[in-house]
Design a protein around this motif. Structure first.
Motif, PDB file in Angstrom:
ATOM      1  N   SER A   1       0.814  -1.216   0.000  1.00 31.36           N
ATOM      2  CA  SER A   1       0.000   0.000   0.000  1.00 31.36           C
ATOM      3  C   SER A   1       0.850   1.269   0.000  1.00 31.36           C
ATOM      4  O   SER A   1       0.313   2.369   0.143  1.00 31.36           O
ATOM      5  CB  SER A   1      -0.930   0.011   1.213  1.00 31.36           C
ATOM      6  OG  SER A   1      -0.184   0.100   2.426  1.00 31.36           O
ATOM      7  N   GLY A   2       2.166   1.110  -0.122  1.00 33.18           N
ATOM      8  CA  GLY A   2       3.048   2.273  -0.094  1.00 33.18           C
ATOM      9  C   GLY A   2       2.728   3.282  -1.184  1.00 33.18           C
ATOM     10  O   GLY A   2       2.558   2.902  -2.349  1.00 33.18           O
ATOM     11  N   PHE A   3       2.609   4.559  -0.800  1.00 30.69           N
ATOM     12  CA  PHE A   3       2.340   5.692  -1.695  1.00 30.69           C
ATOM     13  C   PHE A   3       0.929   5.674  -2.290  1.00 30.69           C
ATOM     14  O   PHE A   3       0.626   6.475  -3.167  1.00 30.69           O
ATOM     15  CB  PHE A   3       3.360   5.755  -2.850  1.00 30.69           C
ATOM     16  CG  PHE A   3       4.786   5.756  -2.398  1.00 30.69           C
ATOM     17  CD1 PHE A   3       5.279   6.769  -1.597  1.00 30.69           C
ATOM     18  CD2 PHE A   3       5.643   4.724  -2.782  1.00 30.69           C
ATOM     19  CE1 PHE A   3       6.599   6.769  -1.177  1.00 30.69           C
ATOM     20  CE2 PHE A   3       6.968   4.721  -2.364  1.00 30.69           C
ATOM     21  CZ  PHE A   3       7.443   5.740  -1.558  1.00 30.69           C
ATOM     22  N   SER A   4       0.050   4.777  -1.827  1.00 30.40           N
ATOM     23  CA  SER A   4      -1.300   4.708  -2.405  1.00 30.40           C
ATOM     24  C   SER A   4      -2.101   5.984  -2.139  1.00 30.40           C
ATOM     25  O   SER A   4      -2.969   6.340  -2.937  1.00 30.40           O
ATOM     26  CB  SER A   4      -2.052   3.499  -1.847  1.00 30.40           C
ATOM     27  OG  SER A   4      -2.137   3.575  -0.427  1.00 30.40           O
ATOM     28  N   GLU A   5      -1.809   6.683  -1.022  1.00 33.19           N
ATOM     29  CA  GLU A   5      -2.566   7.903  -0.710  1.00 33.19           C
ATOM     30  C   GLU A   5      -2.248   9.057  -1.654  1.00 33.19           C
ATOM     31  O   GLU A   5      -2.949  10.065  -1.664  1.00 33.19           O
ATOM     32  CB  GLU A   5      -2.325   8.341   0.747  1.00 33.19           C
ATOM     33  CG  GLU A   5      -0.901   8.781   1.051  1.00 33.19           C
ATOM     34  CD  GLU A   5      -0.002   7.647   1.489  1.00 33.19           C
ATOM     35  OE1 GLU A   5       0.951   7.921   2.220  1.00 33.19           O
ATOM     36  OE2 GLU A   5      -0.263   6.493   1.086  1.00 33.19           O
TER      37      GLU A   5
END
Length: 310
Positions: free
Chosen positions: A19-23
């Protein structure tokens, strides 16, 4: 919480998503720019340094061979990780199996341990060259030097294998989303149900036995070297030049490691910022180290300049 007695009935996830950098949403693709730059810089700089050392017979001495080995290790980490990172941030291909995650985790930590071991072996090389010059070639001959190499490799493999085996035995029955963009040990283990205290303990023990012990040995070696040079009263500039180069590389590695360690635990920073700093430390040393050795090591610099068209 009565999960422990029902372990045999709990299904464990075998597939995970990063989920890294998904935001960041659509802006996530911009993260690929620094990764691409570091990938090509690392690949070019380390390949050039390795080629120079291998092709020039005058550089076939232990010190330069160890520098070439460090360049190979430095180059391996971006080659293993950055293609997957680019697939994640550019095409949202962010899945990985448990076995693939454990293999990636082993490679990340093994390469990190190899960097630490090589810096230790470099400090030994400088110790024998400066403090035991008459027996330098005897100590640095392959049979004698393997006595320093093999125990360190066995230690690293045993510690890392213990970490990976324990991580593989954890039941991942909560969620299967790793809050990272690489398979970092605790980022995976924290998804487990039940107690993971043994995993944390063995992970910390591995950091101490590998990184801390190597750092203490390196520090001791350079303290002895500096004391020997100062006591001898000889001109120390040439003798200490390579030592200072190694120390610069060690300080850069420690700075990035400490920064990443603190950044990943600073909740005041945005999650994407913490992840970026915690990942970037894996790659920046591989770009900086060959440049430092190429600029500061006279023999390597001269041979690189000879290769340039006049």
């Amino acid at each position: 919480m009565r999960m422990e007695p029902l372990k045999e009935n709990i299904s464990s996830h075998k597939y995970f998503m990063f989920s890294g950098f998904s935001e960041l949403g659509t802006r996530k693709s911009f993260i690929s720019i620094p990764f691409l730059i570091m990938f090509f810089v690392s690949l070019f700089a380390n390949s050039l340094l390795i080629y120079v050392v291998v092709s020039q017979r005058s550089l076939h001495s232990p010190m330069y061979i160890l520098i070439a080995c460090l360049s190979f290790v430095d180059m391996s980490l971006p080659l293993i990780l950055i293609p997957n990172l680019l697939l994640n941030v550019l095409f949202n291909l962010n899945g990985i199996s448990l076995s693939g995650c454990l293999v990636q985790m082993f490679l990340i930590h093994m390469l990190g341990a190899s960097q630490s071991a090589l810096l230790f072996w470099m400090s030994l090389d400088r110790y024998f060259a400066i403090c035991r010059p008459l027996s330098y070639h005897e100590h640095m001959s392959l049979p004698r030097f393997l006595k320093f190499v093999i125990p360190v490799l066995i230690r690293d493999v045993i510690m890392l294998s213990a970490v990976i085996i324990l991580a593989g035995k954890v039941l991942y029955c909560f969620r299967n989303v790793i809050n990272h963009c690489v398979c970092e040990h605790m980022a995976l283990v924290e998804l487990g149900c039940g107690s993971t205290a043994i995993n944390s303990l063995v992970g910390l023990l591995g950091v101490f036995v590998v990184t801390v012990v190597d750092f203490l040995c390196i520090t001791t070696s350079y303290i002895i070297i500096f004391r020997s040079v100062l006591r001898s009263g000889k001109s120390s500039a040439k003798a200490l030049h390579t030592c200072i180069t190694h120390i610069i590389v060690i300080l850069i590695s420690l700075t990035f490691t400490l920064t990443a360690f603190l950044a990943y635990r600073m909740t005041s920073l945005p999650n994407a910022g913490r992840l970026f700093v915690s990942v970037i430390y894996l790659f920046l040393p591989s770009c900086i180290n060959p440049i430092i050795y190429g600029v500061r090591t006279t023999e390597i610099r001269q041979n690189i300049l000879k290769m340039l068209p006049t």
